[in-house]
Write an enzyme that holds these catalytic residues in place. Structure first.
Site, PDB file in Angstrom:
ATOM      1  N   ASN A  96      33.468  42.709  36.863  1.00  0.00           N
ATOM      2  CA  ASN A  96      34.155  42.771  35.578  1.00  0.00           C
ATOM      3  C   ASN A  96      33.382  43.623  34.573  1.00  0.00           C
ATOM      4  OD1 ASN A  96      35.912  41.013  36.807  1.00  0.00           O
ATOM      5  ND2 ASN A  96      35.072  39.191  35.816  1.00  0.00           N
ATOM      6  N   ASP A  98      33.967  43.135  31.280  1.00  0.00           N
ATOM      7  CA  ASP A  98      33.923  42.390  30.012  1.00  0.00           C
ATOM      8  C   ASP A  98      32.526  41.790  29.839  1.00  0.00           C
ATOM      9  OD1 ASP A  98      35.717  40.060  31.910  1.00  0.00           O
ATOM     10  OD2 ASP A  98      33.761  39.553  31.062  1.00  0.00           O
ATOM     11  N   HIS A 113      30.346  47.451  38.090  1.00  0.00           N
ATOM     12  CA  HIS A 113      31.376  48.445  37.759  1.00  0.00           C
ATOM     13  C   HIS A 113      31.273  48.907  36.312  1.00  0.00           C
ATOM     14  CE1 HIS A 113      34.135  46.923  41.260  1.00  0.00           C
ATOM     15  NE2 HIS A 113      33.126  47.657  41.671  1.00  0.00           N
ATOM     16  N   SER A 182      40.103  39.385  44.537  1.00  0.00           N
ATOM     17  CA  SER A 182      41.103  39.459  45.615  1.00  0.00           C
ATOM     18  C   SER A 182      40.521  40.031  46.898  1.00  0.00           C
ATOM     19  CB  SER A 182      42.266  40.353  45.159  1.00  0.00           C
ATOM     20  OG  SER A 182      41.788  41.691  44.928  1.00  0.00           O
ATOM     21  N   ASN A 207      38.812  30.569  44.144  1.00  0.00           N
ATOM     22  CA  ASN A 207      39.829  31.524  43.717  1.00  0.00           C
ATOM     23  C   ASN A 207      41.146  30.793  43.476  1.00  0.00           C
ATOM     24  OD1 ASN A 207      40.085  34.367  43.154  1.00  0.00           O
ATOM     25  ND2 ASN A 207      41.528  34.484  44.861  1.00  0.00           N
ATOM     26  N   LEU A 208      42.100  31.523  42.840  1.00  0.00           N
ATOM     27  CA  LEU A 208      43.403  30.872  42.630  1.00  0.00           C
ATOM     28  C   LEU A 208      44.125  30.716  43.961  1.00  0.00           C
ATOM     29  CD1 LEU A 208      45.148  29.844  40.295  1.00  0.00           C
ATOM     30  CD2 LEU A 208      46.307  32.051  40.245  1.00  0.00           C
ATOM     31  N   GLU A 209      43.899  31.701  44.850  1.00  0.00           N
ATOM     32  CA  GLU A 209      44.568  31.682  46.168  1.00  0.00           C
ATOM     33  C   GLU A 209      43.669  32.399  47.160  1.00  0.00           C
ATOM     34  OE1 GLU A 209      48.050  33.825  45.045  1.00  0.00           O
ATOM     35  OE2 GLU A 209      46.961  35.705  44.815  1.00  0.00           O
ATOM     36  N   ALA A 225      40.073  29.095  37.799  1.00  0.00           N
ATOM     37  CA  ALA A 225      38.603  29.136  37.726  1.00  0.00           C
ATOM     38  C   ALA A 225      38.054  28.114  36.728  1.00  0.00           C
ATOM     39  CB  ALA A 225      38.153  30.542  37.339  1.00  0.00           C
TER      40      ALA A 225
HETATM   41  C1  BV8 Z   1      32.479  53.447  46.286  1.00  0.00           C
HETATM   42  C2  BV8 Z   1      37.103  50.230  37.054  1.00  0.00           C
HETATM   43  C3  BV8 Z   1      30.934  54.729  47.572  1.00  0.00           C
HETATM   44  C4  BV8 Z   1      36.707  49.381  35.955  1.00  0.00           C
HETATM   45  C5  BV8 Z   1      37.245  49.500  39.315  1.00  0.00           C
HETATM   46  C6  BV8 Z   1      39.340  52.477  52.177  1.00  0.00           C
HETATM   47  C7  BV8 Z   1      38.761  51.340  52.690  1.00  0.00           C
HETATM   48  C8  BV8 Z   1      37.684  50.739  52.049  1.00  0.00           C
HETATM   49  C9  BV8 Z   1      37.169  51.271  50.871  1.00  0.00           C
HETATM   50  C10 BV8 Z   1      37.748  52.395  50.359  1.00  0.00           C
HETATM   51  C11 BV8 Z   1      38.828  52.996  51.001  1.00  0.00           C
HETATM   52  N1  BV8 Z   1      39.182  54.073  50.257  1.00  0.00           N
HETATM   53  C12 BV8 Z   1      38.350  54.160  49.189  1.00  0.00           C
HETATM   54  C13 BV8 Z   1      37.486  53.152  49.238  1.00  0.00           C
HETATM   55  C14 BV8 Z   1      36.414  52.849  48.294  1.00  0.00           C
HETATM   56  C15 BV8 Z   1      36.982  52.265  46.995  1.00  0.00           C
HETATM   57  C16 BV8 Z   1      37.859  51.066  47.287  1.00  0.00           C
HETATM   58  O1  BV8 Z   1      37.386  50.002  47.581  1.00  0.00           O
HETATM   59  N2  BV8 Z   1      39.198  51.266  47.195  1.00  0.00           N
HETATM   60  C17 BV8 Z   1      40.100  50.168  47.469  1.00  0.00           C
HETATM   61  C18 BV8 Z   1      41.267  50.178  46.494  1.00  0.00           C
HETATM   62  C19 BV8 Z   1      40.562  50.278  48.925  1.00  0.00           C
HETATM   63  N3  BV8 Z   1      35.828  51.831  46.243  1.00  0.00           N
HETATM   64  C20 BV8 Z   1      35.197  52.687  45.420  1.00  0.00           C
HETATM   65  O2  BV8 Z   1      35.582  53.819  45.192  1.00  0.00           O
HETATM   66  C21 BV8 Z   1      33.906  52.174  44.808  1.00  0.00           C
HETATM   67  N4  BV8 Z   1      32.884  53.149  45.053  1.00  0.00           N
HETATM   68  O3  BV8 Z   1      32.966  52.947  47.294  1.00  0.00           O
HETATM   69  O4  BV8 Z   1      31.470  54.393  46.290  1.00  0.00           O
HETATM   70  C22 BV8 Z   1      29.626  54.052  47.713  1.00  0.00           C
HETATM   71  C23 BV8 Z   1      29.552  52.663  47.746  1.00  0.00           C
HETATM   72  C24 BV8 Z   1      28.308  52.058  47.897  1.00  0.00           C
HETATM   73  C25 BV8 Z   1      27.158  52.825  48.008  1.00  0.00           C
HETATM   74  C26 BV8 Z   1      27.260  54.211  47.967  1.00  0.00           C
HETATM   75  C27 BV8 Z   1      28.489  54.834  47.845  1.00  0.00           C
HETATM   76  C28 BV8 Z   1      34.048  51.975  43.314  1.00  0.00           C
HETATM   77  C29 BV8 Z   1      34.945  50.787  43.055  1.00  0.00           C
HETATM   78  C30 BV8 Z   1      34.995  50.489  41.543  1.00  0.00           C
HETATM   79  C31 BV8 Z   1      36.288  50.944  41.003  1.00  0.00           C
HETATM   80  N5  BV8 Z   1      36.462  50.480  39.626  1.00  0.00           N
HETATM   81  N6  BV8 Z   1      37.657  49.362  38.071  1.00  0.00           N
HETATM   82  C32 BV8 Z   1      37.904  48.810  35.301  1.00  0.00           C
HETATM   83  O5  BV8 Z   1      38.788  49.581  34.882  1.00  0.00           O
HETATM   84  O6  BV8 Z   1      37.919  47.584  35.195  1.00  0.00           O
HETATM   85  S1  BV8 Z   1      37.777  48.432  40.494  1.00  0.00           S
HETATM   86  C33 BV8 Z   1      38.724  47.183  39.835  1.00  0.00           C
HETATM   87  O7  BV8 Z   1      38.979  46.297  40.919  1.00  0.00           O
HETATM   88  C34 BV8 Z   1      37.992  46.371  38.813  1.00  0.00           C
HETATM   89  O8  BV8 Z   1      36.653  46.746  38.604  1.00  0.00           O
HETATM   90  C35 BV8 Z   1      38.024  44.975  39.436  1.00  0.00           C
HETATM   91  O9  BV8 Z   1      36.950  44.241  39.050  1.00  0.00           O
HETATM   92  C36 BV8 Z   1      37.990  45.331  40.861  1.00  0.00           C
HETATM   93  C37 BV8 Z   1      38.241  44.245  41.847  1.00  0.00           C
HETATM   94  O10 BV8 Z   1      39.442  43.604  41.488  1.00  0.00           O
HETATM   95  P1  BV8 Z   1      39.388  42.030  41.268  1.00  0.00           P
HETATM   96  O11 BV8 Z   1      38.332  41.720  40.292  1.00  0.00           O
HETATM   97  O12 BV8 Z   1      39.305  41.370  42.599  1.00  0.00           O
HETATM   98  O13 BV8 Z   1      40.783  41.782  40.580  1.00  0.00           O
HETATM   99  P2  BV8 Z   1      42.191  41.550  41.314  1.00  0.00           P
HETATM  100  O14 BV8 Z   1      43.259  41.601  40.276  1.00  0.00           O
HETATM  101  O15 BV8 Z   1      42.296  42.437  42.499  1.00  0.00           O
HETATM  102  O16 BV8 Z   1      42.093  40.053  41.864  1.00  0.00           O
HETATM  103  C38 BV8 Z   1      41.993  38.966  40.936  1.00  0.00           C
HETATM  104  C39 BV8 Z   1      41.873  37.697  41.760  1.00  0.00           C
HETATM  105  O17 BV8 Z   1      41.750  36.605  40.854  1.00  0.00           O
HETATM  106  C40 BV8 Z   1      43.092  37.418  42.613  1.00  0.00           C
HETATM  107  O18 BV8 Z   1      42.676  37.000  43.908  1.00  0.00           O
HETATM  108  C41 BV8 Z   1      43.791  36.256  41.896  1.00  0.00           C
HETATM  109  O19 BV8 Z   1      44.434  35.375  42.803  1.00  0.00           O
HETATM  110  C42 BV8 Z   1      42.639  35.574  41.228  1.00  0.00           C
HETATM  111  N7  BV8 Z   1      43.002  34.855  40.000  1.00  0.00           N
HETATM  112  C43 BV8 Z   1      43.986  35.124  39.116  1.00  0.00           C
HETATM  113  N8  BV8 Z   1      43.971  34.205  38.122  1.00  0.00           N
HETATM  114  C44 BV8 Z   1      42.953  33.364  38.389  1.00  0.00           C
HETATM  115  C45 BV8 Z   1      42.336  33.763  39.578  1.00  0.00           C
HETATM  116  N9  BV8 Z   1      41.291  33.113  40.119  1.00  0.00           N
HETATM  117  C46 BV8 Z   1      40.846  32.028  39.451  1.00  0.00           C
HETATM  118  N10 BV8 Z   1      41.388  31.583  38.307  1.00  0.00           N
HETATM  119  C47 BV8 Z   1      42.436  32.207  37.747  1.00  0.00           C
HETATM  120  N11 BV8 Z   1      42.962  31.732  36.601  1.00  0.00           N
END
Ligand code: BV8
Length: 234
Positions: A96, A98, A113, A182, A207-209, A225
């Site tokens: 996050n 924040d 991040h 997620s 997690n929520l799910e 959470a």
């Molecule tokens: C990198 C910017 C190389 C900030 C973000 C193919 C396969 C695998 C990987 C890749 C691929 N193609 C590309 C990649 C790499 C890529 C990647 O993973 N892509 C994904 C989409 C496939 N990753 C990158 O590019 C990263 N860099 O790999 O560099 C490297 C690595 C290591 C060493 C050397 C070189 C960079 C990734 C960072 C990108 N920036 N955001 C911003 O704007 O905020 S990512 C973005 O997603 C946010 O940062 C966020 O934090 C992150 C993860 O999302 P979540 O936090 O999980 O949020 P989400 O909505 O998905 O899920 C929320 C969860 O909460 C849900 O499960 C929900 O059920 C639950 N929930 C909801 N309400 C509640 C709850 N739980 C509890 N209580 C509740 N009330």
């Protein structure tokens, strides 16, 4: 932050931990990526193409974070209490951007991040505390160049911050907790595998799910959470 001690407890958090503080998640139906394309606002290419669009996207989220109604919730507070009870034994690695973990009192914290309340100068590399709107007319307080400030955020395709410290912590942790994520984004989504196969005694998902990596955890507790985190850590 001082040199990192081996932390027996490593906690990965994602957007779900801040949802009950009023901040949107990304991939829920009402999430951020349902409104804007991540390619346009969370990649270096998007920033190069339209910096004003990207700055407006983060300015809007910064204003949301700085709204007086946006406060740490019981999940943030429970994690801060855990750290106070186990000094130097707990590390939070948050995806996050924040500052709610800090505002709840957590100190051993890595923002892998980046941070919404910081800007970075493309000219001199300075990382600056930035709690106002960011725009192309802003000058860098460190080197006085104008128009070279970007959000201090890790976009897709960019290398997350403090990866070496994170890998070290994962290789020595006894308990790995994943909260509110997620499991879509790497390398964070792969941390449970590393923790588990490098010796963590126990891996837990709160997690929520079930996340995409749910089967990799030995224990799980599902619910909001603000309920499951205090229930688990106390
Ligand atoms: C990198 C910017 C190389 C900030 C973000 C193919 C396969 C695998 C990987 C890749 C691929 N193609 C590309 C990649 C790499 C890529 C990647 O993973 N892509 C994904 C989409 C496939 N990753 C990158 O590019 C990263 N860099 O790999 O560099 C490297 C690595 C290591 C060493 C050397 C070189 C960079 C990734 C960072 C990108 N920036 N955001 C911003 O704007 O905020 S990512 C973005 O997603 C946010 O940062 C966020 O934090 C992150 C993860 O999302 P979540 O936090 O999980 O949020 P989400 O909505 O998905 O899920 C929320 C969860 O909460 C849900 O499960 C929900 O059920 C639950 N929930 C909801 N309400 C509640 C709850 N739980 C509890 N209580 C509740 N009330």
């Amino acid at each position: 932050m001082t040199g990192l001690l081996p932390c027996p407890i490593v906690i990965l958090t994602g957007a779900g931990v801040s949802k009950e503080s009023g901040l949107d998640t990304f991939r829920d139906r009402d999430g951020v990526w349902a409104r804007v394309r991540l390619e346009d606002v969370a990649t270096p290419e998007g920033f190069a193409r339209d910096p004003a669009l990207v700055q407006a996207f983060y300015n809007d989220r910064r204003r949301g974070l700085l709204d007086p109604s946006c406060l740490p919730n019981p999940a943030h507070e429970a994690l801060a209490r855990l750290e106070r009870e186990w000094p130097d034994e707990v590390l939070i690695v948050t995806q996050n951007i924040d500052d709610l973990h800090e505002r709840a009192g957590s100190r051993q914290l890595i923002h892998m991040h980046g941070e919404l309340t910081k800007a970075r100068c493309l000219d001199c590399g300075a990382v600056l505390d930035w709690r106002a709107d960011l725009g192309e007319s802003d000058g860098c307080p460190a080197c006085a160049t104008v128009g070279t400030l970007r959000p201090h955020i890790v976009w897709f395709g960019e290398i997350p911050l403090e990866m070496e410290r994170i890998q070290d912590a994962l290789s020595t942790c006894g308990l790995f907790l994943s909260i509110g994520t997620s499991g879509n984004v790497y390398p964070a989504a792969g941390f449970v595998r590393q923790a588990r196969f490098e010796g963590a005694a126990h891996t837990v998902e709160l997690n929520l799910e079930p996340s995409l990596g749910a089967t990799l955890f030995e224990e799980s507790l599902y619910g909001p959470a603000s309920e499951v985190v205090p229930a688990y850590v106390e």
